[in-house]
Motif scaffolding. Sequence first.
Motif, PDB file in Angstrom:
ATOM      1  N   GLU A  58      -1.212 -33.236 -15.049  1.00 51.02           N
ATOM      2  CA  GLU A  58      -1.477 -32.648 -13.722  1.00 51.02           C
ATOM      3  C   GLU A  58      -2.476 -33.520 -12.948  1.00 51.02           C
ATOM      4  OE1 GLU A  58      -1.710 -30.920 -16.654  1.00 51.02           O
ATOM      5  OE2 GLU A  58       0.265 -29.993 -16.400  1.00 51.02           O
ATOM      6  N   GLU A  59      -3.505 -33.994 -13.637  1.00 54.09           N
ATOM      7  CA  GLU A  59      -4.500 -34.857 -12.969  1.00 54.09           C
ATOM      8  C   GLU A  59      -3.864 -36.170 -12.518  1.00 54.09           C
ATOM      9  OE1 GLU A  59      -8.763 -33.774 -15.086  1.00 54.09           O
ATOM     10  OE2 GLU A  59      -7.292 -34.824 -16.307  1.00 54.09           O
ATOM     11  N   ARG A  60      -3.018 -36.735 -13.380  1.00 51.38           N
ATOM     12  CA  ARG A  60      -2.381 -38.023 -13.039  1.00 51.38           C
ATOM     13  C   ARG A  60      -1.429 -37.871 -11.854  1.00 51.38           C
ATOM     14  NH1 ARG A  60      -0.036 -39.745 -18.575  1.00 51.38           N
ATOM     15  NH2 ARG A  60      -0.885 -37.816 -19.382  1.00 51.38           N
ATOM     16  N   VAL A  61      -0.733 -36.732 -11.803  1.00 50.72           N
ATOM     17  CA  VAL A  61       0.168 -36.470 -10.663  1.00 50.72           C
ATOM     18  C   VAL A  61      -0.665 -36.361  -9.382  1.00 50.72           C
ATOM     19  CG1 VAL A  61       1.645 -34.695  -9.623  1.00 50.72           C
ATOM     20  CG2 VAL A  61       2.049 -35.435 -11.981  1.00 50.72           C
ATOM     21  N   LYS A  62      -1.778 -35.641  -9.469  1.00 49.77           N
ATOM     22  CA  LYS A  62      -2.651 -35.455  -8.297  1.00 49.77           C
ATOM     23  C   LYS A  62      -3.209 -36.810  -7.821  1.00 49.77           C
ATOM     24  CE  LYS A  62      -6.310 -32.355  -6.939  1.00 49.77           C
ATOM     25  NZ  LYS A  62      -7.598 -31.891  -7.389  1.00 49.77           N
ATOM     26  N   ILE A  63      -3.640 -37.628  -8.783  1.00 50.99           N
ATOM     27  CA  ILE A  63      -4.189 -38.954  -8.459  1.00 50.99           C
ATOM     28  C   ILE A  63      -3.118 -39.814  -7.786  1.00 50.99           C
ATOM     29  CG2 ILE A  63      -4.983 -41.137  -9.500  1.00 50.99           C
ATOM     30  CD1 ILE A  63      -6.463 -39.418 -11.630  1.00 50.99           C
ATOM     31  N   VAL A 113       5.417 -39.237 -13.981  1.00 49.74           N
ATOM     32  CA  VAL A 113       4.491 -39.360 -15.117  1.00 49.74           C
ATOM     33  C   VAL A 113       5.142 -38.780 -16.361  1.00 49.74           C
ATOM     34  CG1 VAL A 113       2.236 -38.651 -16.013  1.00 49.74           C
ATOM     35  CG2 VAL A 113       2.514 -39.086 -13.553  1.00 49.74           C
ATOM     36  N   LEU A 114       5.206 -39.576 -17.420  1.00 47.40           N
ATOM     37  CA  LEU A 114       5.767 -39.078 -18.678  1.00 47.40           C
ATOM     38  C   LEU A 114       4.780 -38.126 -19.347  1.00 47.40           C
ATOM     39  CD1 LEU A 114       7.842 -39.110 -21.043  1.00 47.40           C
ATOM     40  CD2 LEU A 114       6.514 -40.985 -22.002  1.00 47.40           C
ATOM     41  N   ASN A 115       5.274 -36.927 -19.650  1.00 48.06           N
ATOM     42  CA  ASN A 115       4.470 -35.963 -20.387  1.00 48.06           C
ATOM     43  C   ASN A 115       4.680 -36.253 -21.868  1.00 48.06           C
ATOM     44  OD1 ASN A 115       3.076 -33.788 -21.314  1.00 48.06           O
ATOM     45  ND2 ASN A 115       4.134 -32.285 -20.038  1.00 48.06           N
ATOM     46  N   ASN A 116       3.838 -37.149 -22.391  1.00 46.76           N
ATOM     47  CA  ASN A 116       4.010 -37.626 -23.759  1.00 46.76           C
ATOM     48  C   ASN A 116       3.037 -36.918 -24.681  1.00 46.76           C
ATOM     49  OD1 ASN A 116       4.196 -39.032 -26.114  1.00 46.76           O
ATOM     50  ND2 ASN A 116       4.157 -41.061 -25.184  1.00 46.76           N
ATOM     51  N   LYS A 117       3.595 -36.037 -25.516  1.00 45.65           N
ATOM     52  CA  LYS A 117       2.747 -35.200 -26.378  1.00 45.65           C
ATOM     53  C   LYS A 117       2.033 -36.029 -27.459  1.00 45.65           C
ATOM     54  CE  LYS A 117       4.222 -30.868 -25.001  1.00 45.65           C
ATOM     55  NZ  LYS A 117       4.873 -31.268 -23.822  1.00 45.65           N
ATOM     56  N   VAL A 118       2.545 -37.225 -27.754  1.00 45.72           N
ATOM     57  CA  VAL A 118       1.969 -38.019 -28.851  1.00 45.72           C
ATOM     58  C   VAL A 118       0.660 -38.684 -28.448  1.00 45.72           C
ATOM     59  CG1 VAL A 118       2.423 -39.829 -30.547  1.00 45.72           C
ATOM     60  CG2 VAL A 118       4.313 -38.436 -29.710  1.00 45.72           C
ATOM     61  N   LYS A 119       0.648 -39.268 -27.223  1.00 48.74           N
ATOM     62  CA  LYS A 119      -0.559 -39.980 -26.783  1.00 48.74           C
ATOM     63  C   LYS A 119      -1.677 -38.995 -26.444  1.00 48.74           C
ATOM     64  CE  LYS A 119       1.364 -44.212 -24.760  1.00 48.74           C
ATOM     65  NZ  LYS A 119       1.537 -44.980 -23.515  1.00 48.74           N
ATOM     66  N   SER A 120      -2.948 -39.452 -26.588  1.00 45.13           N
ATOM     67  CA  SER A 120      -4.023 -38.577 -26.097  1.00 45.13           C
ATOM     68  C   SER A 120      -4.630 -39.248 -24.864  1.00 45.13           C
ATOM     69  CB  SER A 120      -5.067 -38.301 -27.174  1.00 45.13           C
ATOM     70  OG  SER A 120      -5.450 -39.516 -27.766  1.00 45.13           O
ATOM     71  N   PRO A 121      -4.203 -38.823 -23.696  1.00 42.35           N
ATOM     72  CA  PRO A 121      -4.574 -39.515 -22.465  1.00 42.35           C
ATOM     73  C   PRO A 121      -5.981 -39.170 -21.978  1.00 42.35           C
ATOM     74  CG  PRO A 121      -3.187 -37.641 -21.986  1.00 42.35           C
ATOM     75  CD  PRO A 121      -3.345 -37.668 -23.464  1.00 42.35           C
TER      76      PRO A 121
END
Length: 163
Positions: A48-53, A35-43
Amino acid sequence: MKRAVYPGSFDPVTFGHLDVIRRASEMFDVLVVSVLNNKVKSPLFSVEERVKILKEATKEIPNVQVDSFSGLLINYAADHNMHVAVRGLRAITDFEYELQIAQTNRKLSKGALDTVFLTTSLEYAYLSSSSVKEIASFGGDISECVPEFVAKLMKEKYRASVL
Ligand code: PNS
């Protein structure tokens, strides 16, 4: 040992991504979905949640690992001994964007990171994380787009945002 990386935002993972993950996992010894930790986007979901999912959604595939990364993909791949990036192609509209990223990565890495494209299965060709989020935000049915537990988590997110 052939290790490949499947990078992306995965906000959230859809059946289209899972189809690519399953097929790519059969081509490599280890597939790292990162998962790209992209500081620009507001996900919608945190990294951490996306990794868990992703871990939950891929738990039945033994050679799939889930991770996250920041910065350039070529540096992350080199640090983890990965020389192939996997990406899904849905339609011609994806092609220009994907071609540009793939060629940039190959050039920047001096040929160390190549990209393999898997064409998305037809039944998932229409799917995107953005459209799934839009449907879910208006209370629409996303049961054919994401696993049930993901649909439930999305519902909770949108419910919390209106309260
Ligand atoms: O799921 P997405 O958002 O389409 O994935 C895009 C991703 C993560 C593959 C791409 O943005 C990426 O690799 N970003 C990391 C930064 C980088 O290496 N950029 C150079 C290539 S242009």
